[in-house]
Design an enzyme around this catalytic site. Structure first.
Site, PDB file in Angstrom:
ATOM      1  CG  ASP A  82      -2.032   0.794   0.998  1.00 25.11           C
ATOM      2  OD1 ASP A  82      -2.561   1.179   0.195  1.00 25.11           O
ATOM      3  OD2 ASP A  82      -2.598   1.353   2.130  1.00 25.11           O
ATOM      4  CG  HIS A 180      -5.297   8.308   3.734  1.00 28.17           C
ATOM      5  ND1 HIS A 180      -4.780   8.881   3.233  1.00 28.17           N
ATOM      6  CD2 HIS A 180      -5.314   6.915   3.107  1.00 28.17           C
ATOM      7  CE1 HIS A 180      -4.680   7.593   1.329  1.00 28.17           C
ATOM      8  NE2 HIS A 180      -5.620   6.950   1.885  1.00 28.17           N
ATOM      9  CG  HIS A 208      -6.431   5.061  -1.390  1.00 30.16           C
ATOM     10  ND1 HIS A 208      -5.779   4.184  -0.517  1.00 30.16           N
ATOM     11  CD2 HIS A 208      -6.780   3.954  -2.650  1.00 30.16           C
ATOM     12  CE1 HIS A 208      -5.324   3.335  -1.724  1.00 30.16           C
ATOM     13  NE2 HIS A 208      -4.945   3.191  -2.556  1.00 30.16           N
ATOM     14  N   GLY A 209      -9.010   5.480   2.261  1.00 32.92           N
ATOM     15  CA  GLY A 209     -10.039   6.723   3.299  1.00 32.92           C
ATOM     16  C   GLY A 209     -11.137   5.897   3.712  1.00 32.92           C
ATOM     17  CG  ASN A 230      -7.630   1.449   0.571  1.00 41.37           C
ATOM     18  OD1 ASN A 230      -7.879  -0.228  -0.347  1.00 41.37           O
ATOM     19  ND2 ASN A 230      -6.139   1.492  -0.213  1.00 41.37           N
ATOM     20  CB  VAL A 231     -10.971  -0.067   6.085  1.00 44.74           C
ATOM     21  CG1 VAL A 231     -10.797   0.318   7.784  1.00 44.74           C
ATOM     22  CG2 VAL A 231     -12.043  -0.048   4.973  1.00 44.74           C
TER      23      VAL A 231
HETATM   24  P1  13P Z   1      -8.188   5.229   6.575  1.00 42.91           P
HETATM   25  O1  13P Z   1      -7.285   5.099   7.487  1.00 42.91           O
HETATM   26  O2  13P Z   1      -8.822   6.366   6.414  1.00 42.91           O
HETATM   27  O3  13P Z   1      -9.479   3.931   6.608  1.00 42.91           O
HETATM   28  O4  13P Z   1      -7.369   4.530   4.848  1.00 42.91           O
HETATM   29  C1  13P Z   1      -6.848   3.740   4.817  1.00 42.91           C
HETATM   30  C2  13P Z   1      -6.553   3.894   2.832  1.00 42.91           C
HETATM   31  O5  13P Z   1      -6.523   4.255   2.401  1.00 42.91           O
HETATM   32  C3  13P Z   1      -4.777   2.890   3.097  1.00 42.91           C
HETATM   33  O6  13P Z   1      -4.435   2.634   1.973  1.00 42.91           O
END
Ligand code: 13P
Length: 290
Positions: A82, A180, A208-209, A230-231
């Site tokens: 990542d 994020h 993402h985020g 993505n978490v």
């Molecule tokens: P969060 O930490 O906001 O869930 O985002 C995770 C992410 O996008 C990893 O690439």
């Protein structure tokens, strides 16, 4: 089941309009917690590690843990690099077994972003390693990355089409209003932009985020074509809060098998919830093409 390339997971997700959840992991316990929950829900999963995770535990050690767990849990697992920014670093990890990588050159100008991503794609595809790249820029904090609101900007649909076709990437991370980390107020997601990009770009699209975004927003985004969510932050908070609570109630406690289990169980609740929003439960018969 062995560790597979992300593109096999995302191909079916795109076809059937669900998303594969990608969870940031940091050690054996967080990997185990995610896999237990995904196995219970029969969900394919992407385990994601940032460069700073692989400073904490070397990639080859995380890889070995995942490889072993892949046998235990018998679900399709991808281990994803990542937010990697360095082609040399990606190359080393591909040699060590990585089959899914994000090259994050979103801080570069459009042409430079394309040039670097093309080099990563040319290398990774020789090893059946799928490549994700980002266009637009997410705000917020993740590990060593801190992007202020001033420097964040949304993905331009015309550029997204050009970017995907010129780079040959396998998936595209887009900026549509998520960030994020946690939000100070409810995020404003540009669903029209997402729909336009999703209609015009052929490769699977990544969000993402995914922490702290209202549930109905995630469901709507998946319905509009997001194939990977993505978490990270929510998992860390759930784990840490549960362990803190445990020590408050049990100040003499010192056995990691007990306090870690409490953290893992709290983390599993977040995983169940994101699997539900992604619609990935019961979608295990993927990855067979790999
Ligand atoms: P969060 O930490 O906001 O869930 O985002 C995770 C992410 O996008 C990893 O690439």
């Amino acid at each position: 089941m062995r560790i597979i390339s992300t593109k096999y997971l995302l191909a079916r997700a795109k076809q059937e309009k669900f998303a594969i959840p990608a969870f940031n992991i940091h050690n054996a316990e967080t990997i185990q917690a995610v896999l237990e929950a995904c196995h219970e829900r029969q969900s394919p999963v992407i385990l994601a590690g940032t460069p700073s995770t692989f400073k904490h535990i070397a990639f080859q050690d995380i890889y070995a843990i995942c490889q072993s767990f892949a046998g235990t849990f018998d679900i399709p697992i991808a281990l994803h690099l990542d937010h990697h920014e360095d082609i040399g670093d990606i190359r080393q990890k591909v040699f060590a077994g990585a089959r899914s990588a994000m090259i994050d050159a979103s801080h570069l100008a459009f042409a430079e972003n394309i040039a670097l991503v093309k080099r990563v794609v040319a290398f990774c595809h020789k090893y059946d390693c799928s490549v994700e790249a980002e266009l637009g820029r997410l705000g917020g904090i993740e590990d060593d990355k801190n992007v202020s609101d001033m420097h964040a900007f949304l993905t331009d649909p015309d550029e997204a089409v050009e970017f995907a076709s010129r780079t040959g990437i396998d998936s595209l991370a887009i900026a549509i209003g998520t960030a994020h980390g946690l939000y100070k107020q409810t995020p404003k997601i540009d669903f029209d932009r997402l729909e336009t990009i999703s209609n015009r770009v052929d490769v699977p699209i990544v969000l993402h985020g995914g922490s702290d975004v209202p549930d109905d927003y995630i469901i709507r985004a998946v319905g509009l074509g997001i194939c990977k969510v993505n978490v990270g932050t929510e998992l860390k908070i759930a784990f840490a809060n549960a362990v803190k609570k445990y020590f408050t109630a049990n100040p003499q406690a010192n056995d990691p098998r007990y306090y870690m289990r409490v953290g893992m169980d709290a983390m599993k609740e977040v995983v169940y919830s994101k699997i539900r929003l992604c619609g990935s439960a019961g979608k295990l018969d993927i990855g067979s093409e790999s």
